[in-house]
Design a protein around this motif. Sequence first.
Motif, PDB file in Angstrom:
ATOM      1  N   GLU A   1     -33.648  70.421  18.280  1.00 25.13           N
ATOM      2  CA  GLU A   1     -35.062  70.491  18.625  1.00 25.13           C
ATOM      3  C   GLU A   1     -35.826  69.374  17.930  1.00 25.13           C
ATOM      4  N   THR A   2     -36.837  68.843  18.626  1.00 24.23           N
ATOM      5  CA  THR A   2     -37.703  67.820  18.042  1.00 24.23           C
ATOM      6  C   THR A   2     -39.143  68.310  18.079  1.00 24.23           C
ATOM      7  N   TRP A   3     -39.915  67.774  17.127  1.00 20.08           N
ATOM      8  CA  TRP A   3     -41.270  68.253  16.923  1.00 20.08           C
ATOM      9  C   TRP A   3     -42.224  67.073  16.774  1.00 20.08           C
ATOM     10  N   ALA A   4     -43.458  67.280  17.205  1.00 23.62           N
ATOM     11  CA  ALA A   4     -44.487  66.249  17.113  1.00 23.62           C
ATOM     12  C   ALA A   4     -45.188  66.255  15.761  1.00 23.62           C
ATOM     13  N   ASP A   5     -44.927  67.270  14.952  1.00 27.08           N
ATOM     14  CA  ASP A   5     -45.631  67.408  13.669  1.00 27.08           C
ATOM     15  C   ASP A   5     -44.654  67.875  12.584  1.00 27.08           C
ATOM     16  N   PRO A   6     -44.971  67.574  11.323  1.00 22.73           N
ATOM     17  CA  PRO A   6     -44.046  67.923  10.237  1.00 22.73           C
ATOM     18  C   PRO A   6     -43.884  69.423  10.021  1.00 22.73           C
TER      19      PRO A   6
ATOM     20  N   PRO B   1     -43.714  71.161  19.900  1.00 25.58           N
ATOM     21  CA  PRO B   1     -42.455  70.555  20.343  1.00 25.58           C
ATOM     22  C   PRO B   1     -42.665  69.141  20.877  1.00 25.58           C
ATOM     23  N   GLY B   2     -41.590  68.360  20.861  1.00 31.74           N
ATOM     24  CA  GLY B   2     -41.622  67.027  21.448  1.00 31.74           C
ATOM     25  C   GLY B   2     -41.848  65.932  20.437  1.00 31.74           C
ATOM     26  N   HIS B   3     -42.715  64.972  20.808  1.00 30.12           N
ATOM     27  CA  HIS B   3     -43.002  63.845  19.916  1.00 30.12           C
ATOM     28  C   HIS B   3     -44.495  63.547  19.941  1.00 30.12           C
ATOM     29  N   ASN B   4     -44.961  62.718  19.018  1.00 31.63           N
ATOM     30  CA  ASN B   4     -46.369  62.345  18.946  1.00 31.63           C
ATOM     31  C   ASN B   4     -46.536  60.873  19.305  1.00 31.63           C
ATOM     32  N   THR B   5     -47.788  60.468  19.479  1.00 31.87           N
ATOM     33  CA  THR B   5     -48.120  59.069  19.755  1.00 31.87           C
ATOM     34  C   THR B   5     -49.135  58.575  18.726  1.00 31.87           C
ATOM     35  N   ASP B   6     -48.952  58.959  17.495  1.00 31.11           N
ATOM     36  CA  ASP B   6     -49.857  58.571  16.414  1.00 31.11           C
ATOM     37  C   ASP B   6     -49.810  57.061  16.171  1.00 31.11           C
ATOM     38  N   ASP B   7     -50.942  56.502  15.825  1.00 28.47           N
ATOM     39  CA  ASP B   7     -51.066  55.082  15.475  1.00 28.47           C
ATOM     40  C   ASP B   7     -50.591  54.138  16.571  1.00 28.47           C
TER      41      ASP B   7
ATOM     42  N   GLY C   1     -43.499  59.121  17.358  1.00 32.38           N
ATOM     43  CA  GLY C   1     -42.828  59.717  16.217  1.00 32.38           C
ATOM     44  C   GLY C   1     -42.323  61.100  16.563  1.00 32.38           C
ATOM     45  N   LEU C   2     -41.274  61.510  15.890  1.00 29.74           N
ATOM     46  CA  LEU C   2     -40.786  62.876  16.045  1.00 29.74           C
ATOM     47  C   LEU C   2     -40.101  63.321  14.766  1.00 29.74           C
ATOM     48  N   TYR C   3     -40.044  64.626  14.606  1.00 32.63           N
ATOM     49  CA  TYR C   3     -39.434  65.275  13.446  1.00 32.63           C
ATOM     50  C   TYR C   3     -38.278  66.135  13.928  1.00 32.63           C
ATOM     51  N   PHE C   4     -37.259  66.263  13.082  1.00 33.82           N
ATOM     52  CA  PHE C   4     -36.125  67.126  13.398  1.00 33.82           C
ATOM     53  C   PHE C   4     -35.450  67.513  12.092  1.00 33.82           C
ATOM     54  N   ASP C   5     -34.708  68.610  12.133  1.00 29.85           N
ATOM     55  CA  ASP C   5     -34.036  69.104  10.940  1.00 29.85           C
ATOM     56  C   ASP C   5     -32.605  68.595  10.876  1.00 29.85           C
TER      57      ASP C   5
END
Length: 125
Positions: A83-88, A93-99, A103-107
């Motif tokens: 699983e991927t996440w847009a926030d820490p 879920p998913g990814h972000n478009t910051d800056d 970006g994406l987070y995963f364990d």
Amino acid sequence: MSVELNHTIVATRDKQAGARFLADVLGLPQPQPFGPFAVVTTANGVSLDYMETEEVVAQHYAFLISEEEFDAVAGRLRERGVETWADPGHRRPGHNTDDGGRGLYFDSPEGHNLEVLTRPYGSGA
């Protein structure tokens, strides 16, 4: 003298599995043994030295990658069912478009909160 990060120790219950997971997902060379460590080296020469321990306290590790690498990493995570996440905090879920990048987070298998991003924080318009 300029100061650069050279290496950090990553706590894990299985150094080979943890180091291989990171190297495989990020498309890095396979881990190399060095003393009690399984060492993953990034393109800028910083190494993550996986060391086995009974207690693993989750840490955060972030990796700056290109847009093309982002697509490849996201694909490898999808193939593995990670699983991927847009926030820490793993709330979106998913990814972000910051800056202006992505970006994406995963364990990791040992519970570390890993991040890939295509632009450093604060670099966007």
